[in-house]
Write a protein that holds these residues in place. Sequence first.
Motif, mmCIF file in Angstrom:
data_model
loop_
_atom_site.group_PDB
_atom_site.id
_atom_site.type_symbol
_atom_site.label_atom_id
_atom_site.label_comp_id
_atom_site.label_asym_id
_atom_site.label_seq_id
_atom_site.Cartn_x
_atom_site.Cartn_y
_atom_site.Cartn_z
ATOM 1 N N LEU A 215 5.332 -6.633 4.897
ATOM 2 C CA LEU A 215 6.255 -7.605 4.305
ATOM 3 C C LEU A 215 5.515 -8.575 3.383
ATOM 4 C CD1 LEU A 215 8.677 -8.677 7.197
ATOM 5 C CD2 LEU A 215 9.228 -7.343 5.164
ATOM 6 N N TYR A 216 4.368 -9.032 3.825
ATOM 7 C CA TYR A 216 3.618 -10.023 3.050
ATOM 8 C C TYR A 216 3.166 -9.445 1.709
ATOM 9 C CZ TYR A 216 -0.345 -12.877 1.565
ATOM 10 O OH TYR A 216 -1.214 -13.639 0.820
ATOM 11 N N PHE A 217 2.522 -8.275 1.745
ATOM 12 C CA PHE A 217 2.000 -7.713 0.512
ATOM 13 C C PHE A 217 3.114 -7.309 -0.462
ATOM 14 C CE2 PHE A 217 -1.917 -6.630 3.102
ATOM 15 C CZ PHE A 217 -2.718 -7.559 2.449
ATOM 16 N N GLN A 218 4.216 -6.770 0.073
ATOM 17 C CA GLN A 218 5.291 -6.313 -0.803
ATOM 18 C C GLN A 218 6.241 -7.450 -1.206
ATOM 19 O OE1 GLN A 218 7.026 -2.254 0.092
ATOM 20 N NE2 GLN A 218 5.908 -2.549 2.005
ATOM 21 N N ASN A 219 6.742 -8.184 -0.240
ATOM 22 C CA ASN A 219 7.798 -9.160 -0.520
ATOM 23 C C ASN A 219 7.277 -10.513 -0.972
ATOM 24 O OD1 ASN A 219 8.994 -6.982 0.748
ATOM 25 N ND2 ASN A 219 10.584 -8.201 1.698
ATOM 26 N N ALA A 220 6.059 -10.880 -0.544
ATOM 27 C CA ALA A 220 5.510 -12.168 -0.957
ATOM 28 C C ALA A 220 4.613 -12.038 -2.183
ATOM 29 C CB ALA A 220 4.735 -12.817 0.197
ATOM 30 N N GLN A 221 3.818 -10.960 -2.245
ATOM 31 C CA GLN A 221 2.886 -10.812 -3.355
ATOM 32 C C GLN A 221 3.327 -9.780 -4.389
ATOM 33 O OE1 GLN A 221 -1.163 -10.368 -1.744
ATOM 34 N NE2 GLN A 221 -1.334 -12.584 -2.008
ATOM 35 N N GLY A 222 4.419 -9.085 -4.135
ATOM 36 C CA GLY A 222 4.975 -8.190 -5.146
ATOM 37 C C GLY A 222 4.298 -6.849 -5.278
ATOM 38 N N ALA A 223 3.521 -6.414 -4.303
ATOM 39 C CA ALA A 223 2.872 -5.107 -4.363
ATOM 40 C C ALA A 223 3.882 -4.008 -4.039
ATOM 41 C CB ALA A 223 1.704 -5.048 -3.384
ATOM 42 N N ALA B 60 4.886 -0.297 -2.198
ATOM 43 C CA ALA B 60 4.641 0.194 -0.835
ATOM 44 C C ALA B 60 3.281 0.875 -0.736
ATOM 45 C CB ALA B 60 5.755 1.150 -0.423
ATOM 46 N N SER B 61 2.949 1.690 -1.728
ATOM 47 C CA SER B 61 1.659 2.382 -1.694
ATOM 48 C C SER B 61 0.504 1.400 -1.855
ATOM 49 C CB SER B 61 1.599 3.453 -2.786
ATOM 50 O OG SER B 61 1.824 2.879 -4.063
ATOM 51 N N GLU B 62 0.669 0.393 -2.717
ATOM 52 C CA GLU B 62 -0.372 -0.629 -2.875
ATOM 53 C C GLU B 62 -0.570 -1.415 -1.591
ATOM 54 O OE1 GLU B 62 0.120 -1.687 -7.644
ATOM 55 O OE2 GLU B 62 1.264 -2.794 -6.139
ATOM 56 N N ALA B 63 0.519 -1.718 -0.914
ATOM 57 C CA ALA B 63 0.405 -2.426 0.368
ATOM 58 C C ALA B 63 -0.375 -1.593 1.375
ATOM 59 C CB ALA B 63 1.795 -2.751 0.905
ATOM 60 N N ARG C 263 -4.043 -1.811 0.592
ATOM 61 C CA ARG C 263 -4.590 -3.126 0.947
ATOM 62 C C ARG C 263 -4.805 -3.268 2.452
ATOM 63 N NH1 ARG C 263 -1.426 -7.546 -2.942
ATOM 64 N NH2 ARG C 263 -1.654 -6.378 -4.894
ATOM 65 N N MET C 264 -4.058 -2.521 3.247
ATOM 66 C CA MET C 264 -4.203 -2.599 4.699
ATOM 67 C C MET C 264 -5.303 -1.670 5.237
ATOM 68 S SD MET C 264 -0.103 -2.694 5.407
ATOM 69 C CE MET C 264 -0.160 -2.366 7.167
ATOM 70 N N MET C 265 -5.880 -0.849 4.363
ATOM 71 C CA MET C 265 -6.857 0.144 4.808
ATOM 72 C C MET C 265 -8.105 -0.424 5.501
ATOM 73 S SD MET C 265 -6.845 3.170 1.937
ATOM 74 C CE MET C 265 -8.311 3.909 2.669
ATOM 75 N N PRO C 266 -8.650 -1.577 5.074
ATOM 76 C CA PRO C 266 -9.860 -2.081 5.747
ATOM 77 C C PRO C 266 -9.701 -2.215 7.260
ATOM 78 C CG PRO C 266 -9.485 -3.297 3.737
ATOM 79 C CD PRO C 266 -8.287 -2.419 3.920
ATOM 80 N N GLN C 267 -8.521 -2.626 7.693
ATOM 81 C CA GLN C 267 -8.291 -2.769 9.129
ATOM 82 C C GLN C 267 -8.416 -1.413 9.837
ATOM 83 O OE1 GLN C 267 -4.470 -4.391 10.114
ATOM 84 N NE2 GLN C 267 -4.824 -4.323 12.311
ATOM 85 N N PHE C 268 -7.784 -0.394 9.279
ATOM 86 C CA PHE C 268 -7.804 0.920 9.916
ATOM 87 C C PHE C 268 -9.196 1.537 9.891
ATOM 88 C CE2 PHE C 268 -3.442 0.867 7.788
ATOM 89 C CZ PHE C 268 -2.863 0.217 8.859
ATOM 90 N N LEU C 269 -9.879 1.423 8.744
ATOM 91 C CA LEU C 269 -11.204 2.015 8.612
ATOM 92 C C LEU C 269 -12.202 1.372 9.571
ATOM 93 C CD1 LEU C 269 -11.465 2.419 4.721
ATOM 94 C CD2 LEU C 269 -11.092 4.213 6.423
ATOM 95 N N LEU C 270 -12.191 0.044 9.628
ATOM 96 C CA LEU C 270 -13.137 -0.651 10.519
ATOM 97 C C LEU C 270 -12.828 -0.373 11.982
ATOM 98 C CD1 LEU C 270 -15.564 -2.459 9.724
ATOM 99 C CD2 LEU C 270 -13.980 -1.996 7.861
ATOM 100 N N THR C 271 -11.552 -0.260 12.328
ATOM 101 C CA THR C 271 -11.199 0.085 13.709
ATOM 102 C C THR C 271 -11.787 1.431 14.090
ATOM 103 O OG1 THR C 271 -9.127 -1.172 13.624
ATOM 104 C CG2 THR C 271 -9.294 0.542 15.304
ATOM 105 N N ALA C 272 -11.655 2.407 13.205
ATOM 106 C CA ALA C 272 -12.170 3.745 13.486
ATOM 107 C C ALA C 272 -13.693 3.754 13.580
ATOM 108 C CB ALA C 272 -11.700 4.719 12.411
#
Length: 277
Positions: free
Chosen positions: A58-66, A68-71, A74-83
């Motif tokens: 919601l934040y990346f798309q609705n607040a910053q205008g990105a 869906a794919s851009e959002a 942008r969320m990838m660092p969380q997933f990559l570091l978790t793995a």
Amino acid sequence: VPFTGSCLLFVAFLYQQSRTANPLLPLPLFRQSDFGIPNLASFILGFSTYSSLFFFSLYFQNAQGASASEAGVRMMPQFLLTAVVSLFFGRLHARISAQWLMVGSYALIGIAMTLLYFAGVDTGYVYTGSLLALMGVGMGVAVPVTGVCVLGAVNKSRFATASAVMNALRQGGMAFGIAILGALLGAEAVRYATRLMTADGIPQAALRSQALVFTTATDATAAPALHYYREAIAHGFQMAMLVAGAACLVMAAILAFQGRSTPCATGRAAPHTKQLE
């Protein structure tokens, strides 16, 4: 009405489980702090971090205008570091007790989410991306160590039950997080938008019609409404992150002060838990 009904049915379920010979949910296990506290942590993990994926989108798309794919990117660092971090969990656990891994990981997640309170419409990605990466590091430790503590508190014959309870609580926490934090985000967004429009001299009679424009405020043709909409969503997001981060920090404090006689607290894992790792 559905919520009240679900509460009554849950009480009936607990009553039935307390009387059956082979319960699906062995309630006596929750009298053990070394089982109950890690399961509470599992619930908080779902409430805060698992549900946060919805709010980041919601934040990346609705607040910053990105888009869906851009959002998603942008969320990838969380997933990559978790793995990546989870791959080294065994080595970390060999050097640091499970209790302090729990405390550190939940505190790190809580700090990162609390700092997202300062993420606004124009905040650069370096700030938000760094905090998402910190969350990923915390989750890479928090997820496996929570499982180690829960399974380390029960006999091998209870593994399936303990694992099911832990995962059910985590998923339940995610559902509660999306519902409760989502309601908070929505309420705060409406309140903040109303305050902004009132401050800009928009009369109360126009607030309703202006609010309707929010549903289509997706391009420059609705620039005034889009401005209010993005600022409102960003504010609601900030409040949701503040509550989620506070929940993790409180959980870290509880873990830090829990009894030190448990396998999780002392770093001693039962033999079957060592084999599991």
